[in-house]
Design a protein around this motif. Structure first.
Motif, PDB file in Angstrom:
ATOM      1  N   HIS A  39       0.851  -1.193   0.000  1.00 38.16           N
ATOM      2  CA  HIS A  39       0.000   0.000   0.000  1.00 38.16           C
ATOM      3  C   HIS A  39       0.885   1.241   0.000  1.00 38.16           C
ATOM      4  O   HIS A  39       1.720   1.418   0.896  1.00 38.16           O
ATOM      5  CB  HIS A  39      -0.915   0.032   1.223  1.00 38.16           C
ATOM      6  N   VAL A  41       1.189   5.201   0.368  1.00 41.88           N
ATOM      7  CA  VAL A  41       0.499   6.352   0.940  1.00 41.88           C
ATOM      8  C   VAL A  41       0.943   7.588   0.177  1.00 41.88           C
ATOM      9  O   VAL A  41       2.077   8.055   0.323  1.00 41.88           O
ATOM     10  CB  VAL A  41       0.825   6.506   2.439  1.00 41.88           C
ATOM     11  N   ASP A  58      -1.143  15.205   8.381  1.00 39.87           N
ATOM     12  CA  ASP A  58      -0.225  14.526   9.297  1.00 39.87           C
ATOM     13  C   ASP A  58       0.360  13.326   8.568  1.00 39.87           C
ATOM     14  O   ASP A  58      -0.253  12.250   8.527  1.00 39.87           O
ATOM     15  CB  ASP A  58      -1.001  14.097  10.541  1.00 39.87           C
ATOM     16  N   GLN A  60       2.993  11.304   9.141  1.00 39.42           N
ATOM     17  CA  GLN A  60       3.302  10.115   9.921  1.00 39.42           C
ATOM     18  C   GLN A  60       2.034   9.397  10.352  1.00 39.42           C
ATOM     19  O   GLN A  60       1.965   8.166  10.370  1.00 39.42           O
ATOM     20  CB  GLN A  60       4.142  10.486  11.149  1.00 39.42           C
ATOM     21  N   GLY A  61       1.013  10.181  10.661  1.00 41.89           N
ATOM     22  CA  GLY A  61      -0.259   9.582  11.043  1.00 41.89           C
ATOM     23  C   GLY A  61      -0.881   8.803   9.902  1.00 41.89           C
ATOM     24  O   GLY A  61      -1.446   7.718  10.108  1.00 41.89           O
ATOM     25  N   MET A  62      -0.780   9.335   8.682  1.00 48.87           N
ATOM     26  CA  MET A  62      -1.333   8.645   7.518  1.00 48.87           C
ATOM     27  C   MET A  62      -0.566   7.356   7.239  1.00 48.87           C
ATOM     28  O   MET A  62      -1.157   6.328   6.897  1.00 48.87           O
ATOM     29  CB  MET A  62      -1.292   9.561   6.295  1.00 48.87           C
ATOM     30  N   ASP A  64       1.132   5.577   9.484  1.00 48.84           N
ATOM     31  CA  ASP A  64       0.803   4.627  10.551  1.00 48.84           C
ATOM     32  C   ASP A  64      -0.564   3.995  10.317  1.00 48.84           C
ATOM     33  O   ASP A  64      -0.750   2.786  10.525  1.00 48.84           O
ATOM     34  CB  ASP A  64       0.827   5.328  11.912  1.00 48.84           C
ATOM     35  N   GLU A  65      -1.518   4.818   9.879  1.00 41.89           N
ATOM     36  CA  GLU A  65      -2.853   4.288   9.593  1.00 41.89           C
ATOM     37  C   GLU A  65      -2.803   3.289   8.438  1.00 41.89           C
ATOM     38  O   GLU A  65      -3.457   2.236   8.476  1.00 41.89           O
ATOM     39  CB  GLU A  65      -3.819   5.424   9.252  1.00 41.89           C
ATOM     40  N   GLY A  66      -2.004   3.618   7.413  1.00 40.75           N
ATOM     41  CA  GLY A  66      -1.856   2.710   6.282  1.00 40.75           C
ATOM     42  C   GLY A  66      -1.269   1.375   6.711  1.00 40.75           C
ATOM     43  O   GLY A  66      -1.706   0.317   6.243  1.00 40.75           O
ATOM     44  N   LYS A  67      -0.287   1.414   7.602  1.00 43.09           N
ATOM     45  CA  LYS A  67       0.329   0.182   8.090  1.00 43.09           C
ATOM     46  C   LYS A  67      -0.677  -0.669   8.860  1.00 43.09           C
ATOM     47  O   LYS A  67      -0.721  -1.898   8.721  1.00 43.09           O
ATOM     48  CB  LYS A  67       1.529   0.515   8.975  1.00 43.09           C
ATOM     49  N   GLN A  68      -1.490  -0.008   9.677  1.00 38.66           N
ATOM     50  CA  GLN A  68      -2.497  -0.739  10.442  1.00 38.66           C
ATOM     51  C   GLN A  68      -3.530  -1.380   9.520  1.00 38.66           C
ATOM     52  O   GLN A  68      -3.925  -2.539   9.716  1.00 38.66           O
ATOM     53  CB  GLN A  68      -3.184   0.203  11.436  1.00 38.66           C
ATOM     54  N   ARG A  69      -3.950  -0.646   8.495  1.00 40.05           N
ATOM     55  CA  ARG A  69      -4.978  -1.172   7.601  1.00 40.05           C
ATOM     56  C   ARG A  69      -4.446  -2.321   6.748  1.00 40.05           C
ATOM     57  O   ARG A  69      -5.143  -3.309   6.537  1.00 40.05           O
ATOM     58  CB  ARG A  69      -5.508  -0.055   6.694  1.00 40.05           C
TER      59      ARG A  69
END
Length: 287
Positions: A39, A41, A58, A60-62, A64-69
């Protein structure tokens, strides 16, 4: 040549990505291949007046969210397939091409993002760029509005031959792939000028017969050199329409095409490749 060991599966968490997951799993199981679910980002940016750029979100936030998803995406579907899951920052098409080269992926599987009555006329920009930039074969889903049927392996494969310089390696690749799949292979060759109509005793009819006879002879010689002996379909008219017609009439569940000239600035296959994928009633592997 086929015998895939590393399949790259770019995902954006869309219904199209979900829709082709069974095809990726089926291919990975058949070849006992590992899969990388990637994925990218793509962070939106804006420019200052001095020409420098900055992220408007943000970053880094995006990421991190991509990694979680990506860690949980299609977890049940891929539970018995060796899968590496990655989320990286950058333009999706560029990251796909760079990762495929660096990690030596030997097949990329991705949707066309062209479902619906109007989007069928478009090819997703990421898919189009990947077709242009990567060196390995690219599998793309059927560019139709209906939900793809679940794969049960390939049984009827159509290989489009344009009698260009890459026709021999393409035919050998398709023949080996069909053999690995236990599938029946047929060839199709489109003769754009062959759409000319008329009785055989007319100038137009004689010209059409000459084009078909010449193409038939060249295809027989090509098969002799490749060591194959499969049915050949000759169609007059537009390339994409001819391939669609042949695939539909013969119940083909996969089409194989070459894309060698797509890398040239004015390569004649570039428009044909995109058109074939847009019009195909089945998935396409572009070699």
């Amino acid at each position: 040549m086929p015998g895939f060991k590393h399949i790259l599966f770019p995902v954006d968490f869309s219904e199209q990505s979900r829709g082709i997951a069974p095809y990726v799993v089926c291919m990975a199981r058949r070849y006992q291949a590992c899969v990388t679910m990637l994925h990218a980002v793509d962070l939106p940016v804006m420019a200052y007046t001095d020409g420098s750029v900055y992220s408007v979100m943000d970053s880094q936030g995006m990421i991190d969210e991509g990694k979680q998803r990506v860690e949980s995406f299609l977890a049940d579907e891929f539970q018995d397939v060796p899968t590496t899951r990655l989320a990286i920052e950058g333009d999706p098409a560029k990251q796909i091409a760079e990762y495929a080269r660096k990690e030596k992926a030997d097949l990329i599987m991705m949707p066309t993002h062209g479902y619906g009555p109007f989007r069928r006329f478009l090819l997703g920009s990421v898919t189009a760029k990947a077709l242009h930039d990567v060196d390995c074969p690219v599998w793309t889903s059927a560019h139709v509005a209906e939900k793809p049927t679940l794969p049960a392996g390939y049984r009827n494969i159509l290989c489009a031959i344009d009698l260009a310089s890459n026709s021999l390696p393409l035919l050998r690749w398709a023949s080996l792939f069909a053999s690995e799949q236990g599938a029946r292979l047929k060839l199709v060759h489109a003769i754009p000028a062959g759409k000319v109509s008329g009785a055989l005793d007319t100038e137009g009819g004689r010209f059409r017969a000459f084009l078909f006879d010449t193409a038939g002879q060249e295809l027989r010689e090509l098969q002799r050199e490749a060591g194959t002996n499969v049915e050949t379909i000759l169609e007059g008219g537009d390339v994409a329409h001819a391939i669609h017609s042949a695939a539909d009439a013969n119940g083909c569940d996969l089409a194989i095409i070459g894309r060698g000239a797509i890398h040239e600035l004015f390569g004649r296959m570039r428009t044909n490749v995109y058109s074939i994928i847009r019009e195909a009633p089945c998935p396409v592997i572009s070699v």
